[in-house]
Each structure stands twice: as structure tokens, then as C-alpha cells.
Design a protein around this motif. Structure first.
Motif, PDB file in Angstrom:
ATOM      1  N   VAL A  26       6.309   9.163  13.395  1.00  0.00           N
ATOM      2  CA  VAL A  26       5.436  10.223  12.867  1.00  0.00           C
ATOM      3  C   VAL A  26       6.238  10.970  11.818  1.00  0.00           C
ATOM      4  CG1 VAL A  26       4.047  12.250  13.350  1.00  0.00           C
ATOM      5  CG2 VAL A  26       4.252  10.464  15.092  1.00  0.00           C
ATOM      6  N   ALA A  27       5.689  11.065  10.611  1.00  0.00           N
ATOM      7  CA  ALA A  27       6.377  11.736   9.513  1.00  0.00           C
ATOM      8  C   ALA A  27       5.772  13.107   9.255  1.00  0.00           C
ATOM      9  CB  ALA A  27       6.297  10.879   8.250  1.00  0.00           C
ATOM     10  N   ALA A  28       6.512  13.945   8.550  1.00  0.00           N
ATOM     11  CA  ALA A  28       6.004  15.263   8.161  1.00  0.00           C
ATOM     12  C   ALA A  28       4.766  15.089   7.294  1.00  0.00           C
ATOM     13  CB  ALA A  28       7.086  16.034   7.415  1.00  0.00           C
ATOM     14  N   GLY A  29       3.739  15.906   7.551  1.00  0.00           N
ATOM     15  CA  GLY A  29       2.511  15.831   6.787  1.00  0.00           C
ATOM     16  C   GLY A  29       1.586  14.704   7.182  1.00  0.00           C
ATOM     17  N   GLU A  30       1.897  14.028   8.270  1.00  0.00           N
ATOM     18  CA  GLU A  30       1.133  12.842   8.684  1.00  0.00           C
ATOM     19  C   GLU A  30       0.484  13.081  10.044  1.00  0.00           C
ATOM     20  OE1 GLU A  30       2.097   8.127   8.671  1.00  0.00           O
ATOM     21  OE2 GLU A  30       3.473   9.346   9.854  1.00  0.00           O
ATOM     22  N   VAL A  31      -0.761  12.625  10.189  1.00  0.00           N
ATOM     23  CA  VAL A  31      -1.454  12.660  11.475  1.00  0.00           C
ATOM     24  C   VAL A  31      -1.604  11.220  11.956  1.00  0.00           C
ATOM     25  CG1 VAL A  31      -3.504  13.387  12.746  1.00  0.00           C
ATOM     26  CG2 VAL A  31      -2.704  14.735  10.792  1.00  0.00           C
ATOM     27  N   VAL A  32      -0.981  10.916  13.084  1.00  0.00           N
ATOM     28  CA  VAL A  32      -1.006   9.569  13.647  1.00  0.00           C
ATOM     29  C   VAL A  32      -1.865   9.585  14.904  1.00  0.00           C
ATOM     30  CG1 VAL A  32       0.371   7.698  14.644  1.00  0.00           C
ATOM     31  CG2 VAL A  32       1.277   9.036  12.737  1.00  0.00           C
ATOM     32  N   GLY A  33      -2.803   8.668  15.001  1.00  0.00           N
ATOM     33  CA  GLY A  33      -3.635   8.539  16.188  1.00  0.00           C
ATOM     34  C   GLY A  33      -3.062   7.493  17.131  1.00  0.00           C
ATOM     35  N   LEU A  38       0.765  13.959  16.342  1.00  0.00           N
ATOM     36  CA  LEU A  38       0.397  12.768  17.094  1.00  0.00           C
ATOM     37  C   LEU A  38      -0.823  13.137  17.923  1.00  0.00           C
ATOM     38  CD1 LEU A  38       1.075   9.840  18.060  1.00  0.00           C
ATOM     39  CD2 LEU A  38       2.404  10.901  19.910  1.00  0.00           C
ATOM     40  N   VAL A  39      -1.955  12.497  17.656  1.00  0.00           N
ATOM     41  CA  VAL A  39      -3.209  12.799  18.338  1.00  0.00           C
ATOM     42  C   VAL A  39      -3.540  11.641  19.277  1.00  0.00           C
ATOM     43  CG1 VAL A  39      -5.676  13.265  18.073  1.00  0.00           C
ATOM     44  CG2 VAL A  39      -4.045  14.179  16.406  1.00  0.00           C
ATOM     45  N   ILE A  40      -3.561  11.935  20.576  1.00  0.00           N
ATOM     46  CA  ILE A  40      -3.881  10.939  21.595  1.00  0.00           C
ATOM     47  C   ILE A  40      -5.357  11.068  21.936  1.00  0.00           C
ATOM     48  CG2 ILE A  40      -3.429  10.224  23.972  1.00  0.00           C
ATOM     49  CD1 ILE A  40      -0.604  11.427  23.587  1.00  0.00           C
ATOM     50  N   THR A  41      -6.093   9.964  21.847  1.00  0.00           N
ATOM     51  CA  THR A  41      -7.528  10.037  22.045  1.00  0.00           C
ATOM     52  C   THR A  41      -8.105   8.687  22.433  1.00  0.00           C
ATOM     53  OG1 THR A  41      -9.636  10.641  20.970  1.00  0.00           O
ATOM     54  CG2 THR A  41      -7.970   9.611  19.591  1.00  0.00           C
ATOM     55  N   HIS A  42      -9.287   8.726  23.071  1.00  0.00           N
ATOM     56  CA  HIS A  42     -10.073   7.518  23.302  1.00  0.00           C
ATOM     57  C   HIS A  42     -11.071   7.289  22.169  1.00  0.00           C
ATOM     58  CE1 HIS A  42      -8.816   8.377  27.499  1.00  0.00           C
ATOM     59  NE2 HIS A  42      -8.936   7.086  27.673  1.00  0.00           N
ATOM     60  N   ASP A  43     -11.270   8.305  21.347  1.00  0.00           N
ATOM     61  CA  ASP A  43     -12.369   8.337  20.391  1.00  0.00           C
ATOM     62  C   ASP A  43     -11.934   7.773  19.038  1.00  0.00           C
ATOM     63  OD1 ASP A  43     -14.482   8.997  18.693  1.00  0.00           O
ATOM     64  OD2 ASP A  43     -14.910  10.872  19.735  1.00  0.00           O
ATOM     65  N   HIS A  60     -11.686   9.917  11.195  1.00  0.00           N
ATOM     66  CA  HIS A  60     -11.911  11.093  10.363  1.00  0.00           C
ATOM     67  C   HIS A  60     -10.684  11.978  10.179  1.00  0.00           C
ATOM     68  CE1 HIS A  60     -16.180  10.134  11.178  1.00  0.00           C
ATOM     69  NE2 HIS A  60     -16.387  10.737  10.033  1.00  0.00           N
ATOM     70  N   TYR A  61      -9.725  11.912  11.104  1.00  0.00           N
ATOM     71  CA  TYR A  61      -8.653  12.907  11.084  1.00  0.00           C
ATOM     72  C   TYR A  61      -7.238  12.334  10.977  1.00  0.00           C
ATOM     73  CZ  TYR A  61     -12.398  16.044  12.438  1.00  0.00           C
ATOM     74  OH  TYR A  61     -13.568  16.755  12.462  1.00  0.00           O
ATOM     75  N   CYS A  62      -7.062  11.029  11.071  1.00  0.00           N
ATOM     76  CA  CYS A  62      -5.717  10.444  11.086  1.00  0.00           C
ATOM     77  C   CYS A  62      -5.474   9.583   9.852  1.00  0.00           C
ATOM     78  CB  CYS A  62      -5.511   9.597  12.342  1.00  0.00           C
ATOM     79  SG  CYS A  62      -5.709  10.514  13.883  1.00  0.00           S
ATOM     80  N   GLN A  63      -4.206   9.532   9.441  1.00  0.00           N
ATOM     81  CA  GLN A  63      -3.827   8.631   8.350  1.00  0.00           C
ATOM     82  C   GLN A  63      -3.393   7.258   8.879  1.00  0.00           C
ATOM     83  OE1 GLN A  63      -2.119  12.040   8.013  1.00  0.00           O
ATOM     84  NE2 GLN A  63      -4.152  12.449   7.215  1.00  0.00           N
ATOM     85  N   ARG A  64      -2.719   7.263  10.025  1.00  0.00           N
ATOM     86  CA  ARG A  64      -2.294   6.005  10.642  1.00  0.00           C
ATOM     87  C   ARG A  64      -2.745   5.964  12.091  1.00  0.00           C
ATOM     88  NH1 ARG A  64       2.391   4.382  11.824  1.00  0.00           N
ATOM     89  NH2 ARG A  64       3.543   6.343  11.680  1.00  0.00           N
ATOM     90  N   VAL A  65      -2.843   4.756  12.635  1.00  0.00           N
ATOM     91  CA  VAL A  65      -3.252   4.591  14.017  1.00  0.00           C
ATOM     92  C   VAL A  65      -2.356   3.559  14.692  1.00  0.00           C
ATOM     93  CG1 VAL A  65      -4.999   2.855  13.383  1.00  0.00           C
ATOM     94  CG2 VAL A  65      -5.182   4.071  15.571  1.00  0.00           C
ATOM     95  N   ALA A  66      -1.989   3.848  15.938  1.00  0.00           N
ATOM     96  CA  ALA A  66      -1.263   2.897  16.780  1.00  0.00           C
ATOM     97  C   ALA A  66      -2.164   2.595  17.973  1.00  0.00           C
ATOM     98  CB  ALA A  66       0.073   3.475  17.238  1.00  0.00           C
ATOM     99  N   VAL A  67      -2.428   1.312  18.193  1.00  0.00           N
ATOM    100  CA  VAL A  67      -3.317   0.882  19.272  1.00  0.00           C
ATOM    101  C   VAL A  67      -2.457   0.414  20.441  1.00  0.00           C
ATOM    102  CG1 VAL A  67      -5.191  -0.675  19.928  1.00  0.00           C
ATOM    103  CG2 VAL A  67      -5.030   0.169  17.572  1.00  0.00           C
ATOM    104  N   MET A  68      -2.714   0.973  21.635  1.00  0.00           N
ATOM    105  CA  MET A  68      -1.878   0.698  22.800  1.00  0.00           C
ATOM    106  C   MET A  68      -2.652  -0.045  23.875  1.00  0.00           C
ATOM    107  SD  MET A  68       0.355   3.445  25.042  1.00  0.00           S
ATOM    108  CE  MET A  68       1.850   3.333  24.078  1.00  0.00           C
ATOM    109  N   PHE A  69      -1.999  -1.041  24.473  1.00  0.00           N
ATOM    110  CA  PHE A  69      -2.567  -1.774  25.604  1.00  0.00           C
ATOM    111  C   PHE A  69      -1.445  -2.102  26.578  1.00  0.00           C
ATOM    112  CE2 PHE A  69      -3.501  -5.799  27.758  1.00  0.00           C
ATOM    113  CZ  PHE A  69      -4.690  -5.472  28.393  1.00  0.00           C
ATOM    114  N   ALA A  70      -1.637  -1.758  27.851  1.00  0.00           N
ATOM    115  CA  ALA A  70      -0.698  -2.094  28.925  1.00  0.00           C
ATOM    116  C   ALA A  70       0.737  -1.693  28.595  1.00  0.00           C
ATOM    117  CB  ALA A  70      -0.762  -3.582  29.243  1.00  0.00           C
ATOM    118  N   GLY A  71       0.887  -0.484  28.038  1.00  0.00           N
ATOM    119  CA  GLY A  71       2.221   0.032  27.785  1.00  0.00           C
ATOM    120  C   GLY A  71       2.902  -0.511  26.558  1.00  0.00           C
TER     121      GLY A  71
END
Length: 325
Positions: free
Chosen positions: A35-42, A213-218, A224-235
Motif C-alpha cells: 500500500v503506497a501513500a495516496g493509494e486506496v487498495v481493496g 487498505l479497505v477490506i470488503t466483500h463488496d 468505485h473507491y479503490c485504485q488497486r485490488v488484491a483478491v484473497m482465497f484460502a489465506g
């Protein structure tokens, strides 16, 4: 500038069953992201994927029987794994802050809102007395709470869910942190209030050049709100990249399944079966952890999938990356 860098993070829980035999649950299995400064990561994934556990590890809040056998968590260039509680207290709530779920149960019911904001500053020695109260009132105004002077005297039970969530955002921001971790920050709020709260958070992150860092199911929140996304499954992080690229060209079958499970896609395509349950964390299979649910599973999936390079580019931990698009 990179604020938070998580590299090959493993978290496990050691417990004893009824037969007194030691069992180890591998809850996180090589999580890596930045996660960098100025960045919203989902950070997205189904329940039990390890999203909230990742946040707790990043905040240094893990307690036994949880332990970190391997990996690195660096904040502002400093390794935080292994720091004492005293050293972590200089970071938590001051340089790194967390917005938790369930705002009405997270606030102290026996303290007025203003007193709780003042206490946050006093505990971290950032302001005291009149200066702390002035800063607290200014933060309530910054998160768009009307009549902040009156709200300073309010009790938590007098607030609506959306108002209480804004107070939690103000508490997280009152000590001017560099990084915000928001764990399901709009749970239980209606869509209109949810949008207002997220708009407030996004605008403050941009104005102050924070990392979030925004943690969500949505997935709509991520879109609408993040620049990058990390998709997680089984840890594990199974896909990481810019939101536009991941949503328009998903490279992992699990990401494709998540997108196809949103209401809009179900209306367009009809119901599709994403299938199955997560693997047993006490007995993880070899190779790809998603193969038992994957429509593209093949013999190659018996081997571990390729790692994702932590570089901010689009990557997926799949032998057939790109075919899901």
C-alpha cells in the motif's frame, strides 16, 4: 512511497483436539501486497479467506495461539514483526490506524464522543487539554458531522449508525496517521449512508495523501473507491492489480467467479454456480488451493501455482492466468 509492504506472510494457529493431539491451521499462506501513500487498495474475498486476519497481523494485534512462522511486514520501511508491545504502541493509533466493523459497539458507551476523541490524543501524546478538544471538534467537522460542537457532548447511543461510523473515522484520523486500515467500514449501513461514509473516507485520504487498505466483500465498493485490488482465497492472494484491469480482464478463475456472483452479473447471465467450500486449513491440499472448485482445473494444478510479483502490475497465481477473462 510505499507505506505498508507485506511479503510472504504466513499465520498459523496451533490447537489441541479432544484426543490432545496438536493440530495446526494454516490461516495465511504466503500473503504479499503493498500500500503506497495516496493509494486506496481493496482486499476482497469470501468469508474465511483471511482478510481481517491480515489486517490484525499488519496492526501487530495477533495474540496466541496465532503465530507468524514466516514472512515480513514492513511499515514505513521498518519491520514490525517481533517488535515489543511498547514499540508497537508508538505505531498503532498514531502512524497506523484501524477503522473497525460495528461502530455502535466499538465506541465506549460510558464516554461522550468528545472525551473519546480527546483520550485518543492523550494516550498517544499528540495533544492535551484545550488543544486536544479543538482538534477533536475539527476532526468531527472534517468527516462532515453537522454541528460538531454539539456532537462532542453526545453519547454513542444518541448517534445513528452512519454518524457513529464517521466518529470512528475521526478517531482513526485524529492523530494524523500515514495509513488507514478499514475493515468492512460500512457493514450494516444502508446504501445511501454507505456511499456518504465512503466518499468522506476517500476525500480525506486524497487530501492528506494517506494510504488506505479497505477490506470488503463488496466489489462495487472496490470499483468505485479503490485504485488497486488484491483478491484473497484460502489465506492467499490469488490476483492483484489495478482495479480497471482486474475487473475488465480477470486472470484468475476465482476472481471471475466473484465478479459473476454480483447481482448485476447474475441478472445479465443468470445464476452460475461458484460452488464448494474453502479447503480445510488443518489439511491443505498440495498445489492450487482452488482446484477443487475451479472449472479449469487440470493436471498442472497439482503443482503450486506461480507467485505474484509484488510490483503493482496485474498478476494472478494461476497456471492458466488470463484464460478466465
Amino acid at each position: 512511497m510505499t507505506l505498508l509492504a507485506v511479503q510472504d506472510l504466513h499465520v498459523e494457529f496451533a490447537t489441541r483436539g479432544l484426543d490432545n493431539r496438536l493440530r495446526v491451521a494454516q490461516a495465511l499462506n504466503g500473503v504479499s501486497f503493498t500500500v503506497a501513500a495516496g493509494e486506496v487498495v481493496g482486499l476482497v474475498g469470501e468469508t474465511g479467506a483471511g482478510k481481517s486476519l491480515t489486517a490484525l497481523a499488519a496492526m501487530g494485534l495477533l495474540r496466541p495461539p496465532a503465530r507468524i512462522p514466516h514472512g515480513s511486514i514492513r511499515f514505513e520501511g521498518r519491520e514490525i514483526i517481533g517488535l515489543s508491545d511498547r514499540e508497537l504502541e508508538k505505531i498503532r493509533g498514531r502512524r497506523m490506524a484501524m477503522i473497525v466493523q460495528s461502530p455502535l459497539t466499538s465506541l465506549d458507551p460510558l464516554k461522550r464522543i468528545g472525551d473519546q476523541l480527546v483520550r485518543m490524543q492523550r494516550v498517544h501524546d499528540t495533544a492535551h487539554g484545550a488543544a486536544a478538544r479543538t482538534k477533536a471538534e475539527a476532526m468531527l467537522a472534517a468527516v462532515r458531522i453537522p454541528d460538531p460542537a454539539r456532537r462532542m457532548r453526545a453519547w454513542p447511543h444518541e448517534l445513528s449508525g452512519g454518524m457513529a461510523q464517521r466518529v470512528l473515522i475521526a478517531m482513526a484520523l485524529v492523530n494524523d496517521p500515514a495509513l488507514i486500515i478499514a475493515d468492512e467500514p460500512t457493514t450494516g449501513l444502508d446504501v445511501t449512508v454507505q456511499a456518504q461514509v465512503l466518499d468522506t473516507l476517500r476525500d480525506i485520504v486524497a487530501a492528506r495523501n494517506l494510504g488506505a487498505l479497505v477490506i470488503t466483500h463488496d466489489l462495487g465498493v472496490v470499483a468505485h473507491y479503490c485504485q488497486r485490488v488484491a483478491v484473497m482465497f484460502a489465506g492467499r492472494i490469488v490476483e492483484d492489480g489495478p482495479v480497471r484491469e482486474v475487473f475488465s480482464r480477470p486472470s484468475h478463475p476465482y476472481t471471475r467467479a466473484l465478479i459473476d456472483s454480483t447481482p448485476g452479473r447474475i441478472a445479465q447471465l443468470g445464476w452460475t454456480v461458484t460452488g464448494g467450500t474453502p479447503p480445510d486449513l488443518y489439511d491443505l491440499p498440495q498445489g492450487c488451493l482452488y482446484r477443487d472448485r475451479c472449472p479449469r482445473a487440470a493436471t498442472a494444478c497439482l503443482a503450486a501455482p506461480p507467485r505474484i510479483a509484488v510490483s503493482g502490475t496485474h498478476g494472478a497465481a494461476c497456471h492458466f492466468a488470463g484464460e478466465a477473462a
